[in-house]
Write a protein that holds these residues in place. Sequence first.
Motif, PDB file in Angstrom:
ATOM      1  N   GLY A  43       0.809  -1.209   0.000  1.00 49.36           N
ATOM      2  CA  GLY A  43       0.000   0.000   0.000  1.00 49.36           C
ATOM      3  C   GLY A  43       0.841   1.256   0.000  1.00 49.36           C
ATOM      4  N   ALA A  44       1.842   1.283   0.885  1.00 45.46           N
ATOM      5  CA  ALA A  44       2.685   2.469   0.995  1.00 45.46           C
ATOM      6  C   ALA A  44       3.516   2.691  -0.262  1.00 45.46           C
ATOM      7  N   MET A  45       4.015   1.611  -0.869  1.00 44.32           N
ATOM      8  CA  MET A  45       4.930   1.740  -1.997  1.00 44.32           C
ATOM      9  C   MET A  45       4.225   1.904  -3.341  1.00 44.32           C
ATOM     10  N   HIS A  46       3.072   1.241  -3.513  1.00 41.48           N
ATOM     11  CA  HIS A  46       2.507   1.163  -4.853  1.00 41.48           C
ATOM     12  C   HIS A  46       1.032   1.555  -4.969  1.00 41.48           C
ATOM     13  N   LEU A  47       0.333   1.732  -3.855  1.00 40.94           N
ATOM     14  CA  LEU A  47      -1.071   2.119  -3.937  1.00 40.94           C
ATOM     15  C   LEU A  47      -1.294   3.613  -3.745  1.00 40.94           C
ATOM     16  N   SER A  48      -0.350   4.292  -3.108  1.00 37.51           N
ATOM     17  CA  SER A  48      -0.588   5.686  -2.730  1.00 37.51           C
ATOM     18  C   SER A  48      -0.903   6.567  -3.944  1.00 37.51           C
ATOM     19  N   GLU A  49      -0.125   6.437  -5.025  1.00 39.04           N
ATOM     20  CA  GLU A  49      -0.403   7.219  -6.230  1.00 39.04           C
ATOM     21  C   GLU A  49      -1.748   6.841  -6.823  1.00 39.04           C
ATOM     22  N   ALA A  50      -2.041   5.555  -6.834  1.00 37.95           N
ATOM     23  CA  ALA A  50      -3.308   5.089  -7.392  1.00 37.95           C
ATOM     24  C   ALA A  50      -4.489   5.643  -6.616  1.00 37.95           C
ATOM     25  N   LEU A  51      -4.365   5.722  -5.293  1.00 38.69           N
ATOM     26  CA  LEU A  51      -5.464   6.217  -4.465  1.00 38.69           C
ATOM     27  C   LEU A  51      -5.757   7.681  -4.767  1.00 38.69           C
ATOM     28  N   ALA A  52      -4.712   8.467  -4.926  1.00 45.42           N
ATOM     29  CA  ALA A  52      -4.910   9.881  -5.246  1.00 45.42           C
ATOM     30  C   ALA A  52      -5.633  10.046  -6.576  1.00 45.42           C
ATOM     31  N   ALA A  53      -5.229   9.246  -7.571  1.00 43.57           N
ATOM     32  CA  ALA A  53      -5.871   9.316  -8.883  1.00 43.57           C
ATOM     33  C   ALA A  53      -7.311   8.820  -8.818  1.00 43.57           C
ATOM     34  N   PHE A  54      -7.558   7.804  -7.997  1.00 40.46           N
ATOM     35  CA  PHE A  54      -8.920   7.277  -7.852  1.00 40.46           C
ATOM     36  C   PHE A  54      -9.842   8.331  -7.248  1.00 40.46           C
ATOM     37  N   ILE A  55      -9.380   9.002  -6.201  1.00 38.09           N
ATOM     38  CA  ILE A  55     -10.194  10.030  -5.548  1.00 38.09           C
ATOM     39  C   ILE A  55     -10.497  11.174  -6.509  1.00 38.09           C
ATOM     40  N   GLU A  56      -9.530  11.508  -7.341  1.00 35.30           N
ATOM     41  CA  GLU A  56      -9.769  12.575  -8.323  1.00 35.30           C
ATOM     42  C   GLU A  56     -10.836  12.155  -9.327  1.00 35.30           C
ATOM     43  N   ARG A  57     -10.841  10.885  -9.706  1.00 35.35           N
ATOM     44  CA  ARG A  57     -11.829  10.410 -10.672  1.00 35.35           C
ATOM     45  C   ARG A  57     -13.199  10.226 -10.034  1.00 35.35           C
ATOM     46  N   TYR A  58     -13.229   9.800  -8.772  1.00 33.54           N
ATOM     47  CA  TYR A  58     -14.502   9.518  -8.091  1.00 33.54           C
ATOM     48  C   TYR A  58     -14.613  10.355  -6.809  1.00 33.54           C
ATOM     49  N   PRO A  59     -14.878  11.628  -6.933  1.00 36.40           N
ATOM     50  CA  PRO A  59     -14.897  12.516  -5.762  1.00 36.40           C
ATOM     51  C   PRO A  59     -16.035  12.253  -4.786  1.00 36.40           C
ATOM     52  N   LEU A  60     -17.047  11.482  -5.181  1.00 36.30           N
ATOM     53  CA  LEU A  60     -18.166  11.198  -4.284  1.00 36.30           C
ATOM     54  C   LEU A  60     -17.923   9.958  -3.419  1.00 36.30           C
ATOM     55  N   ILE A  61     -16.790   9.294  -3.624  1.00 34.73           N
ATOM     56  CA  ILE A  61     -16.440   8.128  -2.808  1.00 34.73           C
ATOM     57  C   ILE A  61     -15.482   8.565  -1.705  1.00 34.73           C
ATOM     58  N   HIS A  62     -15.789   8.135  -0.489  1.00 41.92           N
ATOM     59  CA  HIS A  62     -14.890   8.395   0.653  1.00 41.92           C
ATOM     60  C   HIS A  62     -14.134   7.108   0.960  1.00 41.92           C
ATOM     61  N   LEU A  63     -12.833   7.105   0.690  1.00 39.59           N
ATOM     62  CA  LEU A  63     -12.011   5.917   0.923  1.00 39.59           C
ATOM     63  C   LEU A  63     -11.605   5.819   2.392  1.00 39.59           C
ATOM     64  N   ASP A  64     -11.806   4.657   2.966  1.00 40.20           N
ATOM     65  CA  ASP A  64     -11.362   4.361   4.331  1.00 40.20           C
ATOM     66  C   ASP A  64     -10.515   3.093   4.229  1.00 40.20           C
ATOM     67  N   ILE A  65      -9.181   3.264   4.255  1.00 38.46           N
ATOM     68  CA  ILE A  65      -8.285   2.137   3.985  1.00 38.46           C
ATOM     69  C   ILE A  65      -7.469   1.778   5.212  1.00 38.46           C
ATOM     70  N   ASP A  66      -7.517   0.507   5.566  1.00 40.06           N
ATOM     71  CA  ASP A  66      -6.735  -0.028   6.678  1.00 40.06           C
ATOM     72  C   ASP A  66      -5.534  -0.765   6.091  1.00 40.06           C
ATOM     73  N   PHE A  67      -4.340  -0.225   6.310  1.00 41.23           N
ATOM     74  CA  PHE A  67      -3.120  -0.887   5.849  1.00 41.23           C
ATOM     75  C   PHE A  67      -2.612  -1.791   6.957  1.00 41.23           C
ATOM     76  N   SER A  68      -2.644  -3.079   6.708  1.00 43.53           N
ATOM     77  CA  SER A  68      -2.247  -4.056   7.713  1.00 43.53           C
ATOM     78  C   SER A  68      -1.863  -5.352   7.014  1.00 43.53           C
ATOM     79  N   ASP A  69      -0.881  -6.057   7.578  1.00 46.86           N
ATOM     80  CA  ASP A  69      -0.466  -7.338   7.011  1.00 46.86           C
ATOM     81  C   ASP A  69      -1.198  -8.521   7.648  1.00 46.86           C
ATOM     82  N   ARG A  70      -2.054  -8.244   8.611  1.00 45.40           N
ATOM     83  CA  ARG A  70      -2.806  -9.349   9.213  1.00 45.40           C
ATOM     84  C   ARG A  70      -3.908  -9.793   8.265  1.00 45.40           C
ATOM     85  N   LEU A  71      -4.360 -11.029   8.418  1.00 47.83           N
ATOM     86  CA  LEU A  71      -5.396 -11.586   7.564  1.00 47.83           C
ATOM     87  C   LEU A  71      -6.757 -11.204   8.141  1.00 47.83           C
TER      88      LEU A  71
END
Length: 305
Positions: free
Chosen positions: A103-131
Amino acid sequence: MDILSAMRAFVATVDMGSFSQAAHELNTTKATVSKQVAALEDHLRVRLLHRTTRKLNLTDEGRVYTERARRILEDVTDAEDAVSPLGAEPRGRLRISAPHTFGAMHLSEALAAFIERYPLIHLDIDFSDRLVNLVDEGFDAVIRISRLQDSTLIARRIAPVTMTLCAAPSYWQKHGKPSHPKDLRHHKGVIYAYLSTPGEWSFRDAGKLIHIKIGGNLTTNNDVVIRSAAMQGVGIFYGPSYIVSKELSQGTLETALESFNDDPLSVYALYPSNKNLSPKVRAFIDFLVEWFRHTPHWSALAQDD
């Protein structure tokens, strides 16, 4: 009492941490929100919040009710979106769980672009390695990196991930590069604690799966620490290529045993099979597939070495 409005007021209060912030979020007054929450407590005949002059704290009953109410509100939103003329525009709160390092290395840019495309979605992301338990913990979808086993969840492949064994040039100079996985018994590894069998690495030898026990002085659940330790010559790294792609390209880490690497992994998006895929979840997964539609640089690099 409008039970759904009261639920929204209560959940907003929990999420925002105060009646005033919840009122701002809901475009109403603090007094209205406070009255709605009080009316909800009277209706349920339990106290949901402990109120002090400085902050609000959930009671045990409040914690249980929050997650149930949140799911109800999200289901209502999904139902409305499915039949609304505005249904083509995904909206609402989207809860996602994803591996911390990926998430930290490869999703961060994608998340910013996603929010720009879908401004009505509120992302709540839990970054964790647990299952995490997707259903019980109220996630809409999870990102996992694995060789997918049979599951009650529906999975969509997002990107390939190769396995890579590497170490610092100074480590190889001191200890020599192995020519076969069995040689690793004389080496030190940096061990990832969340493996099903920590300290046991899997390889392919002439198509046959072999397992090698490896010792070492450091075991941790943090991929970044493992990478850093490998760069400092503490031991050998063996794991997903996306963690060390930059270091491999710069030569601060060097690969070995490339022809023996275990079968590739994949990045998957998983969601429950017992519910229809909501527009917001579909939008998120489609976006990630598009974002990683070309072979990611980490896989191409590992294959070239």
